[in-house]
Enzyme design. Structure first.
Site, short mmCIF file in Angstrom:
data_model
loop_
_atom_site.label_atom_id
_atom_site.label_comp_id
_atom_site.label_asym_id
_atom_site.label_seq_id
_atom_site.Cartn_x
_atom_site.Cartn_y
_atom_site.Cartn_z
N SER A 173 -64.45 57.34 -46.36
CA SER A 173 -64.08 58.48 -46.21
C SER A 173 -63.24 58.53 -44.85
O SER A 173 -63.57 57.67 -43.87
CB SER A 173 -65.11 59.65 -46.11
OG SER A 173 -64.74 60.78 -45.56
N TYR A 214 -73.48 62.13 -43.28
CA TYR A 214 -72.39 61.57 -44.01
C TYR A 214 -71.42 60.80 -43.09
O TYR A 214 -70.81 59.58 -43.40
CB TYR A 214 -71.57 62.78 -44.60
CG TYR A 214 -70.53 62.41 -45.52
CD1 TYR A 214 -70.64 61.89 -46.88
CD2 TYR A 214 -69.18 62.50 -44.90
CE1 TYR A 214 -69.64 61.82 -47.65
CE2 TYR A 214 -68.17 62.43 -45.98
CZ TYR A 214 -68.13 61.89 -47.09
OH TYR A 214 -67.21 61.53 -47.76
#
Length: 266
Positions: free
Chosen positions: A138, A151
């Site tokens: 990401s 995350y």
């Protein structure tokens, strides 16, 4: 690497980015595309819609035995795996106070799934002297995601592992790419989350991401960035780390104020 004629596995392949990758690989003439997903029914439906050469296999990527079985079945049916796309991922909102079980869940899916995939698929690739690993991380893995400590940390770890694999096995015929998108128009974006609302303003489609991937594979680039602004922010981070941290903290503060405002009763 040309996609045409290749045997490809995509985890998290039943929807979102994974589904778009499968569709693009089929369109570009892959020999076989294995749609692997935790939701076997959804994976089967996707494979049916994609038609030949797609097939479905159920797999919980957080469990090593299931990842190993995915690779074993694919090798038994197709003889080789040319490209393994370790794409499945999860998120949770929170700070350092995020519960341990959520930290562990994100670690298992966002990091260990890549480790399990490498353990399972690399032996056959190394024996053949060629193979490709595409690992989805990401933009949070090279920048940050202010709404989720877990995350950000796990996606950074995913980038680091992909980098290590590239360095370790490049001279033995293994190519590695790391996909780092920001906002993508999938169910992953939560319309009620302020930060996700911010990401949605520059979100690209899953098909845009698939296009970036195909071009990146063709050029065998390590870092695949579907959002041009992520490339700019990443370059700035390397030029002046402290200034980058300062600027990002201002964005975080602004988003926090927006979130607090949205929670106030009318």
């Amino acid at each position: 690497m040309q996609v045409a004629g290749k045997v490809i596995v995509v985890t998290g392949g039943a929807n979102g980015i994974g589904r778009a990758l499968c569709e693009r690989f089929v369109h570009d003439g892959a020999k076989s595309v294995i749609v692997a997903d935790l939701d076997f029914e959804l994976a089967s439906s996707a494979a049916h819609e994609l038609g030949d050469p797609a097939s479905a296999i159920g797999c919980n990527v957080a469990i090593e035995d299931q990842v190993r079985e995915l690779v074993t079945l694919t090798l038994a049916q197709h003889g080789r795996i040319d490209l393994f796309c370790s794409n499945a991922g999860v998120t949770v909102k929170g700070t350092e106070c995020t519960p341990d079980h959520d930290w562990q869940r994100l670690w298992d899916v966002n990091v260990m799934s890549h480790v399990y995939a490498a353990r399972a698929v690399l032996p056959s690739m190394l024996e053949r002297g060629e193979g490709y690993l595409l690992q989805t991380s990401s933009a949070a893995g090279i920048l940050t995601e202010v709404g989720s400590a877990a995350y950000s940390v796990t996606k950074h770890a995913a980038v680091s592992f992909a980098e290590w694999l590239s360095i370790k096995y490049r001279r033995r015929g293994i190519r590695v790419s790391c996909l780092c998108p920001a906002g993508v128009q999938t169910q992953f974006l939560n319309d009620e989350d302020t930060i996700h609302q911010f990401l949605a303003t520059s979100a690209v489609t899953p098909e845009d991401v698939a296009e970036c991937v195909v071009q990146g594979l063709l050029e065998e680039r390590f870092l695949l960035l579907p959002h041009h602004q992520v490339q700019e922010f990443f370059a700035f981070k390397g030029e002046d780390y402290d200034r980058w941290l300062h600027n990002f903290s201002r964005i975080a503060q602004k988003l926090e104020r927006m979130e607090q405002k949205s929670k106030k009763p009318e």
